[in-house]
Design a protein around this motif. Sequence first.
Motif, PDB file in Angstrom:
ATOM      1  N   GLN A  89      34.827  44.684  39.657  1.00 54.49           N
ATOM      2  CA  GLN A  89      35.988  44.292  40.460  1.00 54.49           C
ATOM      3  C   GLN A  89      37.103  45.327  40.305  1.00 54.49           C
ATOM      4  N   VAL A  90      37.626  45.777  41.451  1.00 53.56           N
ATOM      5  CA  VAL A  90      38.694  46.774  41.488  1.00 53.56           C
ATOM      6  C   VAL A  90      39.825  46.206  42.339  1.00 53.56           C
ATOM      7  N   GLU A  91      41.046  46.279  41.823  1.00 51.17           N
ATOM      8  CA  GLU A  91      42.221  45.847  42.582  1.00 51.17           C
ATOM      9  C   GLU A  91      42.689  47.009  43.467  1.00 51.17           C
ATOM     10  N   LEU A  92      42.807  46.717  44.755  1.00 52.80           N
ATOM     11  CA  LEU A  92      43.204  47.721  45.736  1.00 52.80           C
ATOM     12  C   LEU A  92      44.608  47.383  46.234  1.00 52.80           C
ATOM     13  N   ARG A  93      45.549  48.224  45.915  1.00 49.73           N
ATOM     14  CA  ARG A  93      46.940  48.029  46.328  1.00 49.73           C
ATOM     15  C   ARG A  93      47.301  49.078  47.385  1.00 49.73           C
ATOM     16  N   ILE A  94      48.076  48.659  48.367  1.00 46.36           N
ATOM     17  CA  ILE A  94      48.507  49.537  49.444  1.00 46.36           C
ATOM     18  C   ILE A  94      49.951  49.928  49.161  1.00 46.36           C
ATOM     19  N   VAL A  95      50.174  51.198  48.880  1.00 51.80           N
ATOM     20  CA  VAL A  95      51.509  51.689  48.536  1.00 51.80           C
ATOM     21  C   VAL A  95      51.857  52.839  49.472  1.00 51.80           C
ATOM     22  N   TYR A  96      53.158  53.106  49.563  1.00 51.92           N
ATOM     23  CA  TYR A  96      53.657  54.178  50.400  1.00 51.92           C
ATOM     24  C   TYR A  96      54.548  55.080  49.548  1.00 51.92           C
ATOM     25  N   LEU A  97      54.465  56.357  49.783  1.00 53.14           N
ATOM     26  CA  LEU A  97      55.196  57.325  48.963  1.00 53.14           C
ATOM     27  C   LEU A  97      56.695  57.210  49.221  1.00 53.14           C
ATOM     28  N   GLU A  98      57.480  57.451  48.173  1.00 57.95           N
ATOM     29  CA  GLU A  98      58.933  57.339  48.285  1.00 57.95           C
ATOM     30  C   GLU A  98      59.503  58.393  49.226  1.00 57.95           C
ATOM     31  N   GLU A  99      58.837  59.576  49.310  1.00 59.51           N
ATOM     32  CA  GLU A  99      59.421  60.617  50.118  1.00 59.51           C
ATOM     33  C   GLU A  99      59.177  60.395  51.608  1.00 59.51           C
ATOM     34  N   GLN A 100      58.328  59.401  51.962  1.00 59.22           N
ATOM     35  CA  GLN A 100      58.101  59.120  53.367  1.00 59.22           C
ATOM     36  C   GLN A 100      59.177  58.157  53.822  1.00 59.22           C
ATOM     37  N   HIS A 101      60.213  58.656  54.459  1.00 61.28           N
ATOM     38  CA  HIS A 101      61.314  57.827  54.905  1.00 61.28           C
ATOM     39  C   HIS A 101      61.040  57.215  56.260  1.00 61.28           C
ATOM     40  N   GLY A 102      60.031  57.657  56.915  1.00 57.05           N
ATOM     41  CA  GLY A 102      59.711  57.073  58.209  1.00 57.05           C
ATOM     42  C   GLY A 102      58.859  55.828  58.040  1.00 57.05           C
ATOM     43  N   THR A 103      58.461  55.272  59.143  1.00 59.25           N
ATOM     44  CA  THR A 103      57.633  54.069  59.123  1.00 59.25           C
ATOM     45  C   THR A 103      56.217  54.434  58.710  1.00 59.25           C
ATOM     46  N   PRO A 104      55.626  53.822  57.699  1.00 60.64           N
ATOM     47  CA  PRO A 104      54.271  54.167  57.260  1.00 60.64           C
ATOM     48  C   PRO A 104      53.234  53.768  58.304  1.00 60.64           C
ATOM     49  N   THR A 105      52.049  54.284  58.089  1.00 60.64           N
ATOM     50  CA  THR A 105      50.946  53.986  58.998  1.00 60.64           C
ATOM     51  C   THR A 105      50.648  52.494  58.966  1.00 60.64           C
ATOM     52  N   SER A 106      50.546  51.893  60.141  1.00 63.08           N
ATOM     53  CA  SER A 106      50.333  50.439  60.217  1.00 63.08           C
ATOM     54  C   SER A 106      48.918  50.089  59.751  1.00 63.08           C
ATOM     55  N   TYR A 107      48.839  48.981  59.071  1.00 60.78           N
ATOM     56  CA  TYR A 107      47.550  48.503  58.566  1.00 60.78           C
ATOM     57  C   TYR A 107      46.823  47.749  59.665  1.00 60.78           C
ATOM     58  N   VAL A 108      45.531  48.049  59.862  1.00 62.05           N
ATOM     59  CA  VAL A 108      44.720  47.430  60.894  1.00 62.05           C
ATOM     60  C   VAL A 108      43.765  46.451  60.221  1.00 62.05           C
ATOM     61  N   MET A 109      43.873  45.205  60.563  1.00 65.22           N
ATOM     62  CA  MET A 109      43.007  44.180  59.988  1.00 65.22           C
ATOM     63  C   MET A 109      41.593  44.344  60.537  1.00 65.22           C
ATOM     64  N   PRO A 110      40.550  44.321  59.671  1.00 65.54           N
ATOM     65  CA  PRO A 110      39.182  44.437  60.187  1.00 65.54           C
ATOM     66  C   PRO A 110      38.794  43.204  60.988  1.00 65.54           C
ATOM     67  N   ASP A 111      37.671  43.318  61.711  1.00 68.18           N
ATOM     68  CA  ASP A 111      37.217  42.200  62.531  1.00 68.18           C
ATOM     69  C   ASP A 111      36.713  41.035  61.679  1.00 68.18           C
ATOM     70  N   VAL A 112      36.142  41.325  60.517  1.00 70.97           N
ATOM     71  CA  VAL A 112      35.598  40.279  59.633  1.00 70.97           C
ATOM     72  C   VAL A 112      36.046  40.603  58.219  1.00 70.97           C
ATOM     73  N   ILE A 113      36.586  39.611  57.530  1.00 69.20           N
ATOM     74  CA  ILE A 113      36.984  39.781  56.127  1.00 69.20           C
ATOM     75  C   ILE A 113      36.181  38.826  55.266  1.00 69.20           C
ATOM     76  N   SER A 114      36.004  39.178  54.016  1.00 65.70           N
ATOM     77  CA  SER A 114      35.275  38.354  53.054  1.00 65.70           C
ATOM     78  C   SER A 114      36.277  37.686  52.124  1.00 65.70           C
ATOM     79  N   VAL A 115      36.212  36.357  52.049  1.00 59.98           N
ATOM     80  CA  VAL A 115      37.117  35.569  51.214  1.00 59.98           C
ATOM     81  C   VAL A 115      36.288  34.860  50.154  1.00 59.98           C
TER      82      VAL A 115
END
Length: 493
Positions: A89-115
């Motif tokens: 098991q690996v924890e995957l965190r979505i972070v954005y760099l401090e030097e990117q002052h613009g809007t970060p790349t939008s996250y696209v939800m996949p068609d199927v997720i596993s819960v």
Amino acid sequence: MEGEEASAALAAAPPAIPDDEIEIKFVIIPEGFSHIRKFSPAASVQETKEIVEQDLRIPAANMKMMFDGQEISAGALRDIGFVSGQTNQVELRIVYLEEQHGTPTSYVMPDVISVAVHFGVDIPPKVIEVPIERATMKKPFLGGYRSRKSHIEYHHASSQTDAVKRTDDSRPVKVHREAQTAIVQTRSQQSVREQGTQMPTGHLEMEEGDEVLRPLPYFDSEQLAELRLEKAIDLQRYTRGWFARNSAAAVRAAQAEAAAELAAQEAAQRQEAEERHAREIQRRMHPQTRDDFELLYNELEAWRLQETRRINGEGWEEPERLEALSRLLLKEQKLLQTIDRLRLQANDENREKRIRSTLEMMSAPKRWLMSDCEVSQVHTPFTTRAKELMELYHGLRLPLLTVDERLDVLLHVKWTVKEFDCNLTRDIVELIDREADMLNRGRAESSLIGLRKRAANLFLQFIETPEFNPEAGRFQKVPHELIVRPNVRPIEA
């Protein structure tokens, strides 16, 4: 288009990996979505991020992987500590760099997720594939805020269920005749002064249906004052009559209430006299206390003295007088025997009541006053033990039991007393074995009365002993240290 790109990405995923390769379960934090994928042990962390980027459409530069509480950024999977043959098991965190002052790349939800759904500690989790339904219309902007640290924009969201389709029949009627046409009512009113009246003259004749108005006698101010005085007197007369009727009704109600209260007192006195008479009769027919028997002895003595005076005052001859006195003596003897028999019966009943009351007080729960002034009832191990012994004692005294039920009660009592080894418990076990043997031989119930009474008395002595029933120590009149009980001392082997 996004669904087609996700399908193409999933189709472009690498083929199935052999079982000896490393299986990693990525858990997206904080959403909690999981994604499982197998990798080669020689694959690097950067290659792993690229594969995950193709699967989940998350930029690899914005991924932060945590394994065993530490961030992994470089190196092969086998060198980091991943084990093949099991799920890592690996924890995957979505972070954005401090030097990117613009809007970060939008996250696209996949068609199927596993819960992964967890049902308990000992139950393995169940992985459920959840399809994602994407909105076909553009969602309205409801406001939001921007984080000063990560420069991430957070937008407000809303959800709503599908609108209910209504038919033409279910719609309310908004256009009808009553709403379009006002309701008009006609009312006539007679004015104070008549207008358009005409007196008959030579050229005017009265027609049929015309109403002739004639003036009334003149009503002056003096007549008006007399009328006011008359009506005021009538009003006062009616008011005094109303007050008088109310006073009379109150007096009648008070008299009726007093009569009812007097009748209730007389009925209560009669009831009390009847109860006292019945209680006095009950005291003489079924005496229970010392005072009841003292009353019987006093009345018997008074009756004997009265009969003796009557016999001596009759003026009989000596033989007749002695014979009457001997008959009186026989009657007195029979009455004394009856009183003694009632005393024995009362002693047995009082003993049963005292035993029952003592056992109930032993098994009663403790009453503790709480801080909120409420009384709480709590059962302690001692009261629970006393309640079990009380139920066994009542079971020994129950009549009209079948052989199997009686043997079951005897077996419970036997295993209860065998926890302690002393002369008392040995006597109880011996009596129980003897009764069980006689029951198995088919002996009559009448032949077991004495044996059962002796066993019940010994078991009652067992209950009243603090060594076997700690709750019985509160009911000991003599201190425990001063009582010598040789039959309850443990027998040493």
